[in-house]
Motif scaffolding. Structure first.
Motif, short mmCIF file in Angstrom:
data_model
loop_
_atom_site.label_atom_id
_atom_site.label_comp_id
_atom_site.label_asym_id
_atom_site.label_seq_id
_atom_site.Cartn_x
_atom_site.Cartn_y
_atom_site.Cartn_z
N ALA A 58 130.76 67.66 20.72
CA ALA A 58 129.74 68.29 19.96
C ALA A 58 129.55 69.86 20.25
O ALA A 58 129.61 70.09 21.39
CB ALA A 58 128.46 67.58 19.72
N THR A 82 125.33 69.73 16.98
CA THR A 82 124.12 68.97 16.74
C THR A 82 123.34 69.48 15.60
O THR A 82 123.11 70.73 15.28
CB THR A 82 123.33 68.94 17.88
OG1 THR A 82 123.58 68.28 18.94
CG2 THR A 82 121.78 68.26 17.69
N GLY A 264 132.58 72.86 31.49
CA GLY A 264 133.79 73.04 32.18
C GLY A 264 134.07 72.61 33.41
O GLY A 264 133.44 71.70 33.89
N GLY A 293 134.21 68.76 31.51
CA GLY A 293 135.24 69.32 32.62
C GLY A 293 136.52 68.84 32.57
O GLY A 293 137.37 69.05 33.45
N SER A 315 135.07 72.88 26.58
CA SER A 315 135.34 74.10 27.42
C SER A 315 137.21 74.22 27.58
O SER A 315 137.54 75.09 27.58
CB SER A 315 134.63 74.04 28.76
OG SER A 315 133.17 73.90 28.50
C1 LIG Z 1 128.95 76.53 23.81
C2 LIG Z 1 128.57 74.96 23.64
C3 LIG Z 1 127.90 74.37 22.68
C4 LIG Z 1 127.45 73.04 22.96
N1 LIG Z 1 126.62 72.43 21.98
C5 LIG Z 1 126.45 71.19 22.02
C6 LIG Z 1 125.49 70.72 20.94
O1 LIG Z 1 125.21 71.25 20.00
N2 LIG Z 1 125.25 69.22 21.03
C7 LIG Z 1 125.87 68.39 22.13
O2 LIG Z 1 125.52 67.44 22.05
N3 LIG Z 1 126.85 69.02 23.09
C8 LIG Z 1 126.95 70.20 22.80
N4 LIG Z 1 127.64 70.88 24.02
C9 LIG Z 1 128.20 70.00 25.08
C10 LIG Z 1 129.48 69.55 24.86
O3 LIG Z 1 129.62 68.72 23.72
C11 LIG Z 1 129.94 68.63 26.26
O4 LIG Z 1 129.24 67.63 26.08
C12 LIG Z 1 129.89 69.42 27.44
O5 LIG Z 1 130.36 70.71 27.10
C13 LIG Z 1 130.96 68.84 28.39
O6 LIG Z 1 132.21 69.08 28.15
P1 LIG Z 1 133.34 70.03 28.62
O7 LIG Z 1 133.24 70.57 29.87
O8 LIG Z 1 134.64 69.65 28.02
O9 LIG Z 1 132.82 71.45 27.49
C14 LIG Z 1 128.16 72.02 23.82
C15 LIG Z 1 128.89 72.70 24.81
C16 LIG Z 1 129.00 74.16 24.78
C17 LIG Z 1 129.83 74.83 25.87
#
Ligand SMILES: Cc1cc2nc3c(=O)[nH]c(=O)nc-3n(C[C@H](O)[C@H](O)[C@H](O)COP(=O)(O)O)c2cc1C
Length: 333
Positions: A58, A82, A264, A293, A315
């Protein structure tokens, strides 16, 4: 190829780069340049059939405007949102920061979105027939003791159009939102959503599972009580995890002092530990969607080994490009 695209995109601030890349992706899709070449390797979780285990997390497509172009990158499912009942602008800019050396992102968007009505119109226009997750939240100005109402509004409006609904109670960027993970509020929320799910199941003759997205900053004791309630109310799944407010490991970064949620590579271990712990107490009774991450195929495999049935990335897509989706699919077949 992505190295060049990334070099170009990283010349801009993260939010502008995001808009440029989404418009570019849409254009490439329109021109027929995006072909999903990932062979299907179906897996069934929560009664839904996923063509592969790798989903988009998301927050990347907050308004459900790029579902089809994103699906062409090979994802087995796409989670949009969201979304909140009313549209809201989110926090002031700048609100997103790249920690390039650490392969991390700090964001404090604060649920900027068009509101559930326009969001549903966007979904209808897309005519997507893959698995679509709809991630819902509360408006920033809704008091925490009235939050259930916001979730119910979005839940009812999203139900018909969702493969599953994700209940976001773990973003660090909406004041007090994470309090909804405490026993007192979570019990009320889950009870209300479960009973609404029963009503809507009957009405639409379709059972849409709902999953709860948790924070990586909970203690084991807090996870125990969350898990207890997930089991009590037979919640269909859990997403572990959202971003962290922890700054361990990134203290030398120029942006480590910025407020917001960190995602990340620096989040990887923390989120895997939550998956591992939840898996131990849920004992396979509730499926886990692992996120946090995942930057390499090995990271994805590690999440599955520790109990995730499905995984998501955000990320990793920014830093590694859509090649990562392909690599993860192959590694997690
Ligand atoms: C820029 C950004 C915006 C995000 N917005 C939301 C959001 O609106 N709702 C949500 O549940 N998670 C949001 N997340 C969290 C991601 O869905 C995810 O849970 C989190 O980034 C960990 O995953 P990753 O390390 O692969 O980025 C956001 C993450 C980032 C980086």
């Amino acid at each position: 190829m992505y190295k060049f695209i990334r070099f170009f995109l990283f010349l801009f601030n993260p939010e502008l780069a995001h808009h440029i890349s989404m418009k570019g992706l849409k254009f490439a899709c329109f021109c027929g340049l995006l072909k999903n070449k990932i062979p299907s390797s179906p897996t069934t979780v929560m009664g839904l059939t996923f063509p592969n285990r790798v989903g988009l997390a998301a927050g990347l497509d907050k308004n459900a405007e790029y579902i089809i172009p994103l699906s062409k990158l090979g994802f087995g499912f796409i989670e949009v949102g969201t979304v909140t009942p009313k549209s809201q602008p989110g926090n002031n800019k700048p609100r997103s920061f790249r920690l390039i050396n650490e392969e991390g992102i700090i964001n404090r968007f604060g649920f900027n979105n068009v509101g559930i009505d326009q969001f549903i119109k966007n979904i209808k226009k897309a005519k997507f027939n893959g698995v679509l997750g709809i991630n819902i939240g509360k408006n920033f100005d809704t008091p925490i003791n009235k939050a259930v109402e916001d979730y119910l509004i979005c839940f009812r409006k999203a139900y018909r159009y969702a493969g599953y609904i994700a209940i976001n109670i773990s973003s660090p960027n909406t004041k007090n939102l994470r309090n909804l993970q405490s026993n007192k509020y979570l019990e009320i929320l889950l009870k209300a959503l479960k009973s609404e799910q029963k009503i809507l199941h009957k009405k639409f003759k379709k059972l849409v599972p709902f999953v709860v997205k948790v924070s990586p900053d909970n203690s084991n004791k807090q996870l125990d009580s969350i898990a207890k309630l997930l089991l009590k109310y037979k919640v269909d799944g859990v997403i572990a995890t959202n971003t962290t407010t922890d700054r361990k490991g990134i203290t030398s970064s120029r942006y480590s002092g910025e407020e917001g949620g960190l995602s990340g590579a620096p989040l990887n271990k923390k989120s895997t530990n939550v998956i591992k712990y939840l898996n131990k107490i849920l004992k396979g009774k509730i499926p886990i969607i692992g996120v946090g991450g995942i930057m390499t195929a090995e990271d994805g495999v590690e999440k599955i080994k520790n109990g995730a049935s499905l995984i998501q990335i955000y990320s990793g897509l920014i830093y590694k490009g859509h090649r990562l989706v392909n690599e993860l699919c192959k590694a997690t077949w």
